[in-house]
Motif scaffolding. Sequence first.
Motif, PDB file in Angstrom:
ATOM      1  N   VAL A  10       0.852  -1.180   0.000  1.00 13.18           N
ATOM      2  CA  VAL A  10       0.000   0.000   0.000  1.00 13.18           C
ATOM      3  C   VAL A  10       0.893   1.237   0.000  1.00 13.18           C
ATOM      4  CG1 VAL A  10      -1.800   1.244   1.252  1.00 13.18           C
ATOM      5  CG2 VAL A  10      -1.782  -1.256   1.263  1.00 13.18           C
ATOM      6  N   SER A  11       0.552   2.203  -0.827  1.00 17.27           N
ATOM      7  CA  SER A  11       1.306   3.454  -0.877  1.00 17.27           C
ATOM      8  C   SER A  11       0.889   4.333   0.298  1.00 17.27           C
ATOM      9  CB  SER A  11       1.017   4.185  -2.190  1.00 17.27           C
ATOM     10  OG  SER A  11       1.499   5.513  -2.128  1.00 17.27           O
ATOM     11  N   ASN A  12       1.847   4.773   1.098  1.00 12.91           N
ATOM     12  CA  ASN A  12       1.529   5.653   2.221  1.00 12.91           C
ATOM     13  C   ASN A  12       1.006   7.001   1.738  1.00 12.91           C
ATOM     14  OD1 ASN A  12       2.379   3.697   4.010  1.00 12.91           O
ATOM     15  ND2 ASN A  12       4.384   4.590   4.327  1.00 12.91           N
ATOM     16  N   ALA A  13       1.488   7.469   0.598  1.00 16.43           N
ATOM     17  CA  ALA A  13       1.091   8.784   0.085  1.00 16.43           C
ATOM     18  C   ALA A  13      -0.387   8.810  -0.311  1.00 16.43           C
ATOM     19  CB  ALA A  13       1.962   9.163  -1.107  1.00 16.43           C
ATOM     20  N   THR A  14      -0.867   7.729  -0.918  1.00 16.11           N
ATOM     21  CA  THR A  14      -2.251   7.700  -1.399  1.00 16.11           C
ATOM     22  C   THR A  14      -3.162   6.822  -0.563  1.00 16.11           C
ATOM     23  OG1 THR A  14      -1.839   5.829  -2.878  1.00 16.11           O
ATOM     24  CG2 THR A  14      -1.466   8.052  -3.775  1.00 16.11           C
ATOM     25  N   ARG A  15      -2.579   5.969   0.272  1.00 14.63           N
ATOM     26  CA  ARG A  15      -3.307   4.964   1.057  1.00 14.63           C
ATOM     27  C   ARG A  15      -4.108   4.033   0.159  1.00 14.63           C
ATOM     28  NH1 ARG A  15      -4.784   9.238   5.589  1.00 14.63           N
ATOM     29  NH2 ARG A  15      -2.835   9.144   6.699  1.00 14.63           N
ATOM     30  N   GLN A  16      -3.549   3.761  -1.028  1.00 17.96           N
ATOM     31  CA  GLN A  16      -4.186   2.862  -1.979  1.00 17.96           C
ATOM     32  C   GLN A  16      -3.261   1.695  -2.280  1.00 17.96           C
ATOM     33  OE1 GLN A  16      -4.844   5.686  -5.187  1.00 17.96           O
ATOM     34  NE2 GLN A  16      -7.044   5.615  -4.790  1.00 17.96           N
ATOM     35  N   CYS A  17      -3.861   0.541  -2.592  1.00 17.93           N
ATOM     36  CA  CYS A  17      -3.101  -0.627  -3.012  1.00 17.93           C
ATOM     37  C   CYS A  17      -2.372  -0.278  -4.306  1.00 17.93           C
ATOM     38  CB  CYS A  17      -4.051  -1.801  -3.229  1.00 17.93           C
ATOM     39  SG  CYS A  17      -3.249  -3.257  -3.932  1.00 17.93           S
ATOM     40  N   GLY A  21      -5.416  -0.365  -6.731  1.00 16.15           N
ATOM     41  CA  GLY A  21      -5.865   1.006  -6.506  1.00 16.15           C
ATOM     42  C   GLY A  21      -6.936   1.175  -5.445  1.00 16.15           C
ATOM     43  N   GLU A  22      -7.352   0.078  -4.787  1.00 15.51           N
ATOM     44  CA  GLU A  22      -8.378   0.209  -3.743  1.00 15.51           C
ATOM     45  C   GLU A  22      -7.841   1.027  -2.580  1.00 15.51           C
ATOM     46  OE1 GLU A  22     -10.894  -2.492  -0.575  1.00 15.51           O
ATOM     47  OE2 GLU A  22     -10.291  -3.412  -2.470  1.00 15.51           O
ATOM     48  N   GLU A  23      -8.645   1.971  -2.099  1.00 14.06           N
ATOM     49  CA  GLU A  23      -8.243   2.807  -0.976  1.00 14.06           C
ATOM     50  C   GLU A  23      -8.521   2.073   0.330  1.00 14.06           C
ATOM     51  OE1 GLU A  23      -8.947   7.290   0.779  1.00 14.06           O
ATOM     52  OE2 GLU A  23      -9.624   6.783  -1.234  1.00 14.06           O
ATOM     53  N   MET A  24      -7.567   2.120   1.229  1.00 12.04           N
ATOM     54  CA  MET A  24      -7.709   1.480   2.532  1.00 12.04           C
ATOM     55  C   MET A  24      -8.598   2.357   3.411  1.00 12.04           C
ATOM     56  SD  MET A  24      -5.860  -1.280   2.182  1.00 12.04           S
ATOM     57  CE  MET A  24      -6.363  -1.306   0.466  1.00 12.04           C
ATOM     58  N   ILE A  25      -9.295   1.740   4.363  1.00 15.13           N
ATOM     59  CA  ILE A  25     -10.245   2.495   5.177  1.00 15.13           C
ATOM     60  C   ILE A  25      -9.661   2.962   6.506  1.00 15.13           C
ATOM     61  CG2 ILE A  25     -12.256   1.433   4.105  1.00 15.13           C
ATOM     62  CD1 ILE A  25     -12.491  -0.329   6.627  1.00 15.13           C
ATOM     63  N   GLY A  72       2.222  -0.836   4.469  1.00 18.24           N
ATOM     64  CA  GLY A  72       2.676   0.321   3.722  1.00 18.24           C
ATOM     65  C   GLY A  72       4.193   0.355   3.726  1.00 18.24           C
ATOM     66  N   GLU A  73       4.748   1.430   3.219  1.00 17.40           N
ATOM     67  CA  GLU A  73       6.198   1.592   3.196  1.00 17.40           C
ATOM     68  C   GLU A  73       6.690   1.827   4.625  1.00 17.40           C
ATOM     69  OE1 GLU A  73       6.985   4.761   0.355  1.00 17.40           O
ATOM     70  OE2 GLU A  73       5.098   4.178  -0.566  1.00 17.40           O
ATOM     71  N   TYR A  74       7.816   1.218   4.973  1.00 16.10           N
ATOM     72  CA  TYR A  74       8.410   1.390   6.297  1.00 16.10           C
ATOM     73  C   TYR A  74       8.850   2.846   6.457  1.00 16.10           C
ATOM     74  CZ  TYR A  74      11.286   0.474  10.387  1.00 16.10           C
ATOM     75  OH  TYR A  74      11.816   0.483  11.644  1.00 16.10           O
ATOM     76  N   LEU A  75       8.596   3.421   7.618  1.00 11.62           N
ATOM     77  CA  LEU A  75       9.000   4.797   7.899  1.00 11.62           C
ATOM     78  C   LEU A  75      10.151   4.790   8.883  1.00 11.62           C
ATOM     79  CD1 LEU A  75       5.468   6.362   8.477  1.00 11.62           C
ATOM     80  CD2 LEU A  75       6.806   6.351   6.361  1.00 11.62           C
ATOM     81  N   ASN A  76      11.166   5.623   8.642  1.00  5.30           N
ATOM     82  CA  ASN A  76      12.280   5.719   9.587  1.00  5.30           C
ATOM     83  C   ASN A  76      11.832   6.506  10.828  1.00  5.30           C
ATOM     84  OD1 ASN A  76      12.462   8.464   8.961  1.00  5.30           O
ATOM     85  ND2 ASN A  76      14.163   8.184   7.550  1.00  5.30           N
ATOM     86  N   ALA A  77      12.726   6.690  11.761  1.00  6.07           N
ATOM     87  CA  ALA A  77      12.383   7.355  13.018  1.00  6.07           C
ATOM     88  C   ALA A  77      11.889   8.777  12.806  1.00  6.07           C
ATOM     89  CB  ALA A  77      13.583   7.340  13.965  1.00  6.07           C
ATOM     90  N   ALA A  78      12.298   9.417  11.719  1.00  9.43           N
ATOM     91  CA  ALA A  78      11.847  10.773  11.419  1.00  9.43           C
ATOM     92  C   ALA A  78      10.492  10.768  10.708  1.00  9.43           C
ATOM     93  CB  ALA A  78      12.881  11.480  10.546  1.00  9.43           C
ATOM     94  N   GLY A  79       9.947   9.585  10.436  1.00 11.93           N
ATOM     95  CA  GLY A  79       8.640   9.493   9.777  1.00 11.93           C
ATOM     96  C   GLY A  79       8.713   9.562   8.260  1.00 11.93           C
ATOM     97  N   LYS A  80       9.886   9.329   7.693  1.00  9.50           N
ATOM     98  CA  LYS A  80      10.075   9.406   6.239  1.00  9.50           C
ATOM     99  C   LYS A  80      10.250   8.009   5.653  1.00  9.50           C
ATOM    100  CE  LYS A  80      10.461  13.940   6.134  1.00  9.50           C
ATOM    101  NZ  LYS A  80       9.508  14.776   5.483  1.00  9.50           N
ATOM    102  N   SER A  81       9.699   7.800   4.473  1.00  7.58           N
ATOM    103  CA  SER A  81       9.923   6.544   3.757  1.00  7.58           C
ATOM    104  C   SER A  81      11.117   6.725   2.840  1.00  7.58           C
ATOM    105  CB  SER A  81       8.688   6.156   2.951  1.00  7.58           C
ATOM    106  OG  SER A  81       8.546   6.987   1.832  1.00  7.58           O
TER     107      SER A  81
END
Length: 84
Positions: A10-17, A21-25, A72-81
């Motif tokens: 799932v893309s963290n930017a869009t919250r879609q698969c 392309g389905e959006e997560m709830i 979704g994409e793993y985020l580092n400690a600063a919250g960035k993928s």
Amino acid sequence: MTTECEHRQVSNATRQCTECGEEMISWHKSEQRIVAGSAPNAPSFLAGFEVIYECARCSSDEPRGCGRTHRGEYLNAAGKSRRD
């Protein structure tokens, strides 16, 4: 909404698969920590966050729902993928 895609990424930017392309709830972040040493009171440090999503099937009224974990994409400690 597709009932066959497993929403493995799932893309963290869009919250879609990224596949269908389905959006997560809904979603939540789970802290991933590193323990510095083996002592019982060893300090721990935030390494990053695992992002977990739920699709419409996960929260459905069906007895077992979707039963899958959508990441979704793993985020580092600063919250960035890696893509940020």
